[in-house]
Design a protein around this motif. Structure first.
Motif, PDB file in Angstrom:
ATOM      1  N   GLU A   1       0.815  -1.192   0.000  1.00 59.01           N
ATOM      2  CA  GLU A   1       0.000   0.000   0.000  1.00 59.01           C
ATOM      3  C   GLU A   1       0.865   1.265   0.000  1.00 59.01           C
ATOM      4  N   ARG A   2       0.254   2.371  -0.417  1.00 60.04           N
ATOM      5  CA  ARG A   2       1.000   3.612  -0.607  1.00 60.04           C
ATOM      6  C   ARG A   2       1.594   4.152   0.686  1.00 60.04           C
ATOM      7  N   GLU A   3       0.961   3.861   1.829  1.00 59.66           N
ATOM      8  CA  GLU A   3       1.476   4.349   3.103  1.00 59.66           C
ATOM      9  C   GLU A   3       2.896   3.861   3.381  1.00 59.66           C
ATOM     10  N   GLN A   4       3.265   2.726   2.793  1.00 57.01           N
ATOM     11  CA  GLN A   4       4.600   2.178   2.992  1.00 57.01           C
ATOM     12  C   GLN A   4       5.686   3.035   2.344  1.00 57.01           C
ATOM     13  N   PHE A   5       5.279   3.883   1.381  1.00 56.81           N
ATOM     14  CA  PHE A   5       6.264   4.676   0.631  1.00 56.81           C
ATOM     15  C   PHE A   5       6.168   6.166   0.918  1.00 56.81           C
ATOM     16  N   GLN A   6       5.194   6.581   1.733  1.00 54.78           N
ATOM     17  CA  GLN A   6       4.881   7.993   1.902  1.00 54.78           C
ATOM     18  C   GLN A   6       6.101   8.819   2.323  1.00 54.78           C
ATOM     19  N   SER A   7       6.721   8.468   3.445  1.00 55.09           N
ATOM     20  CA  SER A   7       7.836   9.272   3.957  1.00 55.09           C
ATOM     21  C   SER A   7       9.042   9.209   3.024  1.00 55.09           C
ATOM     22  N   GLU A   8       9.291   8.047   2.446  1.00 55.25           N
ATOM     23  CA  GLU A   8      10.436   7.876   1.544  1.00 55.25           C
ATOM     24  C   GLU A   8      10.300   8.766   0.309  1.00 55.25           C
ATOM     25  N   VAL A   9       9.104   8.778  -0.297  1.00 56.32           N
ATOM     26  CA  VAL A   9       8.895   9.564  -1.505  1.00 56.32           C
ATOM     27  C   VAL A   9       8.918  11.061  -1.197  1.00 56.32           C
ATOM     28  N   GLU A  10       8.297  11.465  -0.084  1.00 61.14           N
ATOM     29  CA  GLU A  10       8.309  12.883   0.282  1.00 61.14           C
ATOM     30  C   GLU A  10       9.730  13.377   0.509  1.00 61.14           C
ATOM     31  N   GLN A  11      10.560  12.562   1.149  1.00 66.20           N
ATOM     32  CA  GLN A  11      11.959  12.937   1.366  1.00 66.20           C
ATOM     33  C   GLN A  11      12.692  13.062   0.027  1.00 66.20           C
ATOM     34  N   GLU A  12      12.423  12.142  -0.889  1.00 64.75           N
ATOM     35  CA  GLU A  12      13.053  12.187  -2.211  1.00 64.75           C
ATOM     36  C   GLU A  12      12.631  13.439  -2.979  1.00 64.75           C
ATOM     37  N   VAL A  13      11.343  13.763  -2.905  1.00 65.13           N
ATOM     38  CA  VAL A  13      10.830  14.931  -3.616  1.00 65.13           C
ATOM     39  C   VAL A  13      11.433  16.215  -3.049  1.00 65.13           C
ATOM     40  N   ARG A  14      11.491  16.331  -1.731  1.00 64.89           N
ATOM     41  CA  ARG A  14      12.075  17.527  -1.108  1.00 64.89           C
ATOM     42  C   ARG A  14      13.559  17.665  -1.475  1.00 64.89           C
ATOM     43  N   GLY A  15      14.277  16.541  -1.472  1.00 65.70           N
ATOM     44  CA  GLY A  15      15.688  16.571  -1.847  1.00 65.70           C
ATOM     45  C   GLY A  15      15.884  16.993  -3.295  1.00 65.70           C
ATOM     46  N   PHE A  16      15.006  16.509  -4.172  1.00 61.60           N
ATOM     47  CA  PHE A  16      15.090  16.865  -5.588  1.00 61.60           C
ATOM     48  C   PHE A  16      14.811  18.357  -5.786  1.00 61.60           C
ATOM     49  N   ALA A  17      13.819  18.886  -5.042  1.00 65.81           N
ATOM     50  CA  ALA A  17      13.498  20.304  -5.148  1.00 65.81           C
ATOM     51  C   ALA A  17      14.673  21.168  -4.685  1.00 65.81           C
ATOM     52  N   ALA A  18      15.313  20.779  -3.575  1.00 63.73           N
ATOM     53  CA  ALA A  18      16.452  21.531  -3.055  1.00 63.73           C
ATOM     54  C   ALA A  18      17.617  21.514  -4.041  1.00 63.73           C
ATOM     55  N   GLU A  19      17.900  20.359  -4.644  1.00 65.69           N
ATOM     56  CA  GLU A  19      18.994  20.259  -5.610  1.00 65.69           C
ATOM     57  C   GLU A  19      18.702  21.080  -6.859  1.00 65.69           C
ATOM     58  N   SER A  20      17.419  21.105  -7.273  1.00 63.23           N
ATOM     59  CA  SER A  20      17.049  21.874  -8.466  1.00 63.23           C
ATOM     60  C   SER A  20      17.242  23.366  -8.229  1.00 63.23           C
ATOM     61  N   LEU A  21      16.853  23.841  -7.043  1.00 62.68           N
ATOM     62  CA  LEU A  21      17.058  25.250  -6.724  1.00 62.68           C
ATOM     63  C   LEU A  21      18.544  25.582  -6.641  1.00 62.68           C
ATOM     64  N   LYS A  22      19.314  24.688  -6.034  1.00 63.13           N
ATOM     65  CA  LYS A  22      20.758  24.909  -5.891  1.00 63.13           C
ATOM     66  C   LYS A  22      21.442  24.967  -7.253  1.00 63.13           C
ATOM     67  N   SER A  23      21.019  24.096  -8.171  1.00 61.89           N
ATOM     68  CA  SER A  23      21.657  24.066  -9.493  1.00 61.89           C
ATOM     69  C   SER A  23      21.327  25.303 -10.325  1.00 61.89           C
ATOM     70  N   SER A  24      20.280  26.041  -9.928  1.00 62.30           N
ATOM     71  CA  SER A  24      19.901  27.242 -10.683  1.00 62.30           C
ATOM     72  C   SER A  24      20.625  28.499 -10.202  1.00 62.30           C
TER      73      SER A  24
END
Length: 369
Positions: free
Chosen positions: A260-283
């Motif tokens: 079920e999706r609850e098993q991935f919730q925290s993992e995916v949110e952490q990945e998304v936040r990390g990706f957003a931070a890296e995207s801002l940094k690269s700009s």
């Protein structure tokens, strides 16, 4: 719970989805139909109660397989075997509790285990195969050309015939991310004047903010699936994804989710936040160094969707060691991954072809006494 067989409107034979043509083909009369044509035909074919017309969806019954469990101690890992009745020939089809589409081993008609994909297990989307078995085989053999130590039994014709198209279940995560970043950028300028070296250090306050759309981050939703196999063929281009229809499964195997999706919730949110931070940094731009003082990523409108994605698979279990080797091919893009066995005999022959002539040359030259 029932099995489903998609029937040809012209002759009543089993229809299979053709990845190359992106439509349905009858292997008996060779008629072809689009998804839209079948959707128009099916309601008319089912309107007469108690009768089956070509173009209808024929159903068979299913019962739980209990009699064998008393002797074996039940299914491993809590899996419940099921026996289905083929709607075409009446033969029994045995599956485990996550299989959602299969074949009848007697009449070879594709069957869809309808009850497995109902209610909360009904997929939102399906990404149809765009690579057929012939093309997948071509990709497999081309990939093996550079793998000279693979045993011949792994690519023998009877082994290649076992290549299977499988729809694996995935959760797809989408959201919007509001990101903000504050930091300090440093630029250095170094020059020489006579015997003296000068260094100029300039520091800048840096700030970035923006909103990012995140679409369809995938997570494997099947416990028994080999993680390297189902993740090694990523990514999938979900821009061509379609609303789920049973017909797309015809002619392929399919699995339903058991995670079920609850098993991935925290993992995916952490990945998304990390990706957003890296995207801002690269700009930020060209600085010799950047010191991030603070960054935030706020997720809005998170949405989970359940989809079946296409993978061609070929597996082999080695009898002596029990090791499982596999080849997997993305059924949309053709990207491959695999774990291959090694033929020690071929390895020794290659070693002999290289080492023996080299040893002879060294002996002749007097380097070895």
């Amino acid at each position: 719970m029932a099995t489903v067989s998609i029937k040809c409107p012209n002759c009543g034979g089993g229809l299979q989805f053709d990845p190359a043509a992106q439509n349905y083909e009858c292997e008996y009369c060779l008629s072809r139909f689009t998804q839209e044509e079948l959707e128009q035909i099916a309601p008319e074919a089912r309107s007469e109660s108690g009768t089956e017309k070509p173009g209808s969806i024929q159903e068979g019954e299913a019962i739980e397989k209990e009699e064998a469990d008393s002797d074996t101690g039940g299914q491993e890992d809590g899996q419940q075997a099921m026996i289905y009745t083929c709607p075409s020939c009446g033969a029994e089809i045995v599956t485990d509790d996550t299989t959602a589409a299969s074949f009848c081993f007697y009449c070879h008609n594709p069957v869809i285990l309808q009850g497995r994909l109902e209610g909360k297990y009904h997929p939102d989307y399906v990404l149809p195969f765009s690579i057929d078995k012939e093309k997948a085989t071509e990709i497999f053999l081309g990939w093996l050309k550079k793998k000279r130590f693979v045993p011949s039994y792994f690519y023998a014709p009877e082994q290649i015939e076992k290549m299977t198209g499988v729809y694996f279940p995935y959760w797809l995560y989408s959201c919007q991310v509001d990101g903000k970043l504050d930091g300090e950028g440093t630029r250095l300028r170094v020059w020489q004047a006579g015997n003296i070296q000068y260094t100029e250090t300039q520091k800048y306050d840096v700030s970035r903010a923006g909103t990012m759309d995140i679409d369809h981050v995938p997570r494997n939703a099947l416990k028994k699936a080999d993680k390297k196999l189902v993740e090694g063929v990523m990514p999938f281009d979900t821009r061509t994804i379609k609303p789920f229809s049973m017909g797309f499964l015809s002619g392929f195997f399919a699995e339903k989710r058991d995670m079920e999706r609850e098993q991935f919730q925290s993992e995916v949110e952490q990945e998304v936040r990390g990706f957003a931070a890296e995207s801002l940094k690269s700009s930020i731009g060209s600085y010799n160094s950047i010191n991030i003082r603070n960054h935030e990523a706020r997720i809005r409108g998170p949405k989970w969707e359940y989809a079946l994605l296409p993978v061609w698979t070929l597996t082999y279990r080695e009898a002596k060691t029990g090791n499982i080797y596999y080849f997997a091919c993305n059924g949309q893009s053709g990207k491959v991954c695999g774990k291959l066995p090694v033929d020690k005999r071929k390895l020794w022959i290659f070693f002999g072809e290289i080492f023996v002539p080299l040893l002879a040359v060294l002996l002749a030259a007097g380097y070895i006494i």
